[in-house]
Structures are given as structure tokens and as C-alpha cells.
Scaffold this active site. Structure first.
Site, PDB file in Angstrom:
ATOM      1  N   LYS A  70      34.195  27.206  29.947  1.00 35.30           N
ATOM      2  CA  LYS A  70      35.781  27.602  29.888  1.00 35.30           C
ATOM      3  C   LYS A  70      36.742  26.834  30.485  1.00 35.30           C
ATOM      4  O   LYS A  70      37.873  26.637  29.757  1.00 35.30           O
ATOM      5  CB  LYS A  70      35.841  29.065  30.351  1.00 35.30           C
ATOM      6  CG  LYS A  70      34.973  30.014  29.588  1.00 35.30           C
ATOM      7  CD  LYS A  70      34.992  31.562  29.794  1.00 35.30           C
ATOM      8  CE  LYS A  70      36.050  32.198  29.241  1.00 35.30           C
ATOM      9  NZ  LYS A  70      36.189  33.668  29.252  1.00 35.30           N
ATOM     10  N   ASP A 107      41.456  36.283  25.916  1.00 40.58           N
ATOM     11  CA  ASP A 107      40.673  37.298  26.681  1.00 40.58           C
ATOM     12  C   ASP A 107      42.049  38.343  27.046  1.00 40.58           C
ATOM     13  O   ASP A 107      41.899  39.497  26.952  1.00 40.58           O
ATOM     14  CB  ASP A 107      40.275  36.725  28.150  1.00 40.58           C
ATOM     15  CG  ASP A 107      39.025  36.259  27.878  1.00 40.58           C
ATOM     16  OD1 ASP A 107      38.171  36.586  26.961  1.00 40.58           O
ATOM     17  OD2 ASP A 107      38.587  35.252  28.732  1.00 40.58           O
ATOM     18  N   GLY A 136      37.381  35.191  37.046  1.00 39.71           N
ATOM     19  CA  GLY A 136      38.239  34.633  36.019  1.00 39.71           C
ATOM     20  C   GLY A 136      38.840  35.538  34.954  1.00 39.71           C
ATOM     21  O   GLY A 136      39.812  35.598  34.349  1.00 39.71           O
TER      22      GLY A 136
HETATM   23  P1  ATR Z   1      34.397  37.161  36.129  1.00 42.12           P
HETATM   24  O1  ATR Z   1      34.862  35.809  35.688  1.00 42.12           O
HETATM   25  O2  ATR Z   1      33.591  38.044  35.198  1.00 42.12           O
HETATM   26  O3  ATR Z   1      35.729  38.088  36.528  1.00 42.12           O
HETATM   27  P2  ATR Z   1      33.422  36.580  38.894  1.00 42.12           P
HETATM   28  O4  ATR Z   1      34.265  35.307  38.886  1.00 42.12           O
HETATM   29  O5  ATR Z   1      32.042  36.345  39.104  1.00 42.12           O
HETATM   30  O6  ATR Z   1      33.342  37.047  37.424  1.00 42.12           O
HETATM   31  O7  ATR Z   1      34.051  37.558  39.589  1.00 42.12           O
HETATM   32  C1  ATR Z   1      33.319  38.747  39.772  1.00 42.12           C
HETATM   33  C2  ATR Z   1      34.103  39.987  40.523  1.00 42.12           C
HETATM   34  O8  ATR Z   1      33.468  41.091  40.880  1.00 42.12           O
HETATM   35  C3  ATR Z   1      34.622  39.232  41.814  1.00 42.12           C
HETATM   36  O9  ATR Z   1      35.962  39.973  41.998  1.00 42.12           O
HETATM   37  C4  ATR Z   1      33.622  39.700  42.960  1.00 42.12           C
HETATM   38  O10 ATR Z   1      34.270  39.992  44.221  1.00 42.12           O
HETATM   39  P3  ATR Z   1      33.994  38.520  44.990  1.00 42.12           P
HETATM   40  O11 ATR Z   1      35.208  37.903  44.873  1.00 42.12           O
HETATM   41  O12 ATR Z   1      34.012  39.473  46.566  1.00 42.12           O
HETATM   42  O13 ATR Z   1      32.500  38.204  45.079  1.00 42.12           O
HETATM   43  C5  ATR Z   1      33.286  41.272  42.433  1.00 42.12           C
HETATM   44  N1  ATR Z   1      32.033  41.832  42.573  1.00 42.12           N
HETATM   45  C6  ATR Z   1      30.964  41.624  42.174  1.00 42.12           C
HETATM   46  N2  ATR Z   1      29.948  42.290  42.907  1.00 42.12           N
HETATM   47  C7  ATR Z   1      30.674  43.151  43.737  1.00 42.12           C
HETATM   48  C8  ATR Z   1      30.305  44.040  44.969  1.00 42.12           C
HETATM   49  N3  ATR Z   1      28.747  44.324  44.887  1.00 42.12           N
HETATM   50  N4  ATR Z   1      31.071  44.473  45.307  1.00 42.12           N
HETATM   51  C9  ATR Z   1      32.435  44.194  45.378  1.00 42.12           C
HETATM   52  N5  ATR Z   1      32.807  43.320  44.455  1.00 42.12           N
HETATM   53  C10 ATR Z   1      32.022  42.965  43.650  1.00 42.12           C
END
Ligand code: ATR
Length: 278
Positions: A70, A107, A136
């Protein structure tokens, strides 16, 4: 591009097997009687540029791009929409007749349309929004909420530094709040959105009490597998307004389909069922 060829579109990603976009666009192709196809294209990062440049030669009118392409795709575009430039990522590419390559990010549009369709009269300008997550998806959603007039965004993320980085990109209207005390940030909110993967099948639930949120607040989860997430269950049990996440996927596909196939497609219950079918 040739008028003698079937119009094609598709989605490029890696890995790509689980994309629901083909169901979405194929449903619309069938519904509008368009002879064409929408194809899943697994493309590794090192092959992306070569594969991408070949697409117009093969009859593609455009493509969706997803993780991990992306951001890379912006480099290959000849024109980038304001919203894609702002977010730094594109998901919808159109190969135009004149040879130009237009990159857009739908999005945030899909997010806003889903909320507008699911909660009549809702506007981001009604009040502060609490956004959970700083990836993202969060970036696109914050950008959309601000463009729709949200007076303030409260942003919470497990990894605080990521939230601070993201907030810094948007200036003073985005305030970082503590992930461990999310409930403190619910006072007076108009909108609550989960953009994390918490609550998704196989992931831990998002455990948050909505007790301190105004009864009038609208709650949305961008997780749509399952449709009814723990956050939405919590909103429902408090008789708050809520909107599930599948509509964001359905609505974000509309601008691309219209650009590639010349029909502005409808989002309705049939489409929802087709995309959600196992
Ligand atoms: P996307 O592009 O779909 O937003 P991403 O960049 O992988 O995906 O972001 C995932 C989000 O879910 C992040 O905000 C992540 O928090 P971190 O920045 O601390 O990693 C959050 N997330 C994923 N698993 C989590 C968990 N077990 N507890 C809290 N937040 C979680």
C-alpha cells in the site's frame, strides 16, 4: 488498453489468500451484467514493480493493493489523491486511458460511509472520537474523522510511542490517552472505534466497559470476523448505537469499481451476505 478485451481488475497482496475483495467485486459484476473479472494476485514485494507495470498491458483497468504494497505503490503512481498522499498509502489504483496511473485511498471513505449508512444522522462533528489502535487502519480513520469535522480525537494504543508518532502527524486535534485507562477517555465522546485486531477470531477480546460513554455515542469495530465482537456486544448490552465493520470493506470498494467498470455500485443486504458467506 483495448476495447476488444474483457475489463479486468484484481487485488495485489502478499499473502493474499484470505482477501474478500474478489467476492465483493464479482458480486457487483454479476449484478450489473458486466462481462469482466476480478482476480486475486499474490505478488511478493520483490516482484511488485514488474508485476504492477504489466497489468495495463494485460487488460487491467485497475487494482486494489493491500499489505504489504500500500505504501510502495505511491512511488509508481503518476497522480496521487489528496487523501492517499495524506495517509501515505493507497488501496485503489486506476490505469487511465491516457496511460496515467491514479492512486487513491478509499479506506477512510469506506469507514465514514459505513457509519453514515448504519447510523442515520451520525456526523463526526457531533463530538470527540475515541480511536483504539495506531496502525494503518487507524491512520486512515483518524484522517477521515478529522476531515468530517471531528473536534477532537483521543487516541489509545498498547504501544504508546506508536500513538504519539501518529498523533504528531495530525497536529493538536489528536491527543494520546493511556491504553491502561481507556475508560477515562470515554467522557463526552460521540464516537468510539476499535481499529486493533483485538476481538478478531483467534485474538484476545477487547475488554472495555462503555459505562462512562454517553448513551448517545456511536460504537464501531472495524473487525468483522466475527461480525458481533465483544466491543459491539458491550455497546448493545448498554443500548448504545453500534455499527459493525463489514460495511467499511463494502463501501471502500465502490470508488474503484465505478472507475474500472463504469457503474456506481450499491451496497445492500445481498452484497453483505455474499461477502460474509463461508
Ligand atoms: P492495521 O494496519 O490493520 O491497523 P497494524 O499496523 O498491525 O494493523 O496495527 C494493529 C493494531 O492492533 C495496533 O494498534 C496494535 O497495537 P501495537 O501498536 O501496540 O502493536 C493493536 N494490537 C494488536 N494486538 C494487540 C493486543 N494483543 N493488545 C493490544 N493491542 C493490540
Amino acid at each position: 488498453m483495448s476495447a476488444n478485451r474483457l475489463p479486468l481488475a484484481g487485488v495485489l497482496g502478499w499473502p493474499i489468500a484470505h482477501s474478500r475483495s474478489p467476492r465483493l467485486h464479482r458480486h457487483w459484476l454479476a449484478r450489473y451484467g458486466i462481462e469482466g473479472d476480478y482476480i486475486t494476485l499474490g505478488v511478493e514485494p520483490r516482484d511488485f514493480e514488474a508485476a504492477f507495470r504489466a497489468l495495463p498491458l494485460l487488460g487491467f483497468r485497475g487494482v486494489n493493493v493491500t499489505i504489504p504494497h500500500k505504501e510502495t505503490v505511491l512511488r509508481l503512481a503518476t497522480k496521487v489523491s489528496d487523501r492517499a498522499a495524506l495517509i501515505g498509502a493507497a488501496n485503489t489504483i486506476t490505469f487511465r486511458e491516457d496511460g496515467s496511473i491514479y492512486a487513491d485511498n478509499t479506506d477512510g471513505y469506506g469507514f465514514l460511509e459505513n457509519l453514515r449508512a448504519g447510523a442515520a444522522g451520525w456526523k463526526a462533528s457531533e463530538g470527540p472520537a475515541l480511536v483504539l489502535g495506531a496502525g494503518g487502519a487507524s491512520r486512515a480513520i483518524i484522517s477521515a474523522l478529522l476531515s468530517d469535522g471531528a473536534p477532537e480525537i483521543r487516541l489509545a494504543n498498547r504501544t504508546r510511542s506508536r500513538a504519539e508518532f501518529l498523533a504528531g502527524e495530525f497536529g493538536g486535534r489528536v491527543k494520546v490517552v493511556d491504553w491502561l485507562h481507556i475508560e477515562d477517555a470515554l467522557d463526552g465522546v460521540a464516537t468510539v472505534v476499535n481499529t486493533t485486531s483485538l476481538g478478531m477470531t483467534g485474538q484476545p477480546p477487547l475488554q472495555i466497559s462503555l459505562k462512562r460513554a454517553p448513551k448517545t455515542a456511536l460504537v464501531n469495530d472495524i473487525v468483522y470476523s466475527p461480525l458481533m465482537t465483544p466491543l459491539l456486544e458491550e455497546a448493545q448490552s448498554r443500548r448504545m448505537r453500534w455499527v459493525d465493520g463489514i460495511g467499511m470493506l463494502l463501501h471502500q470498494g465502490r470508488p474503484g469499481f465505478e472507475a474500472w467498470f463504469g457503474v456506481a455500485p450499491e451496497v445492500d443486504a445481498d452484497l453483505r451476505a455474499a461477502v460474509l458467506a463461508e
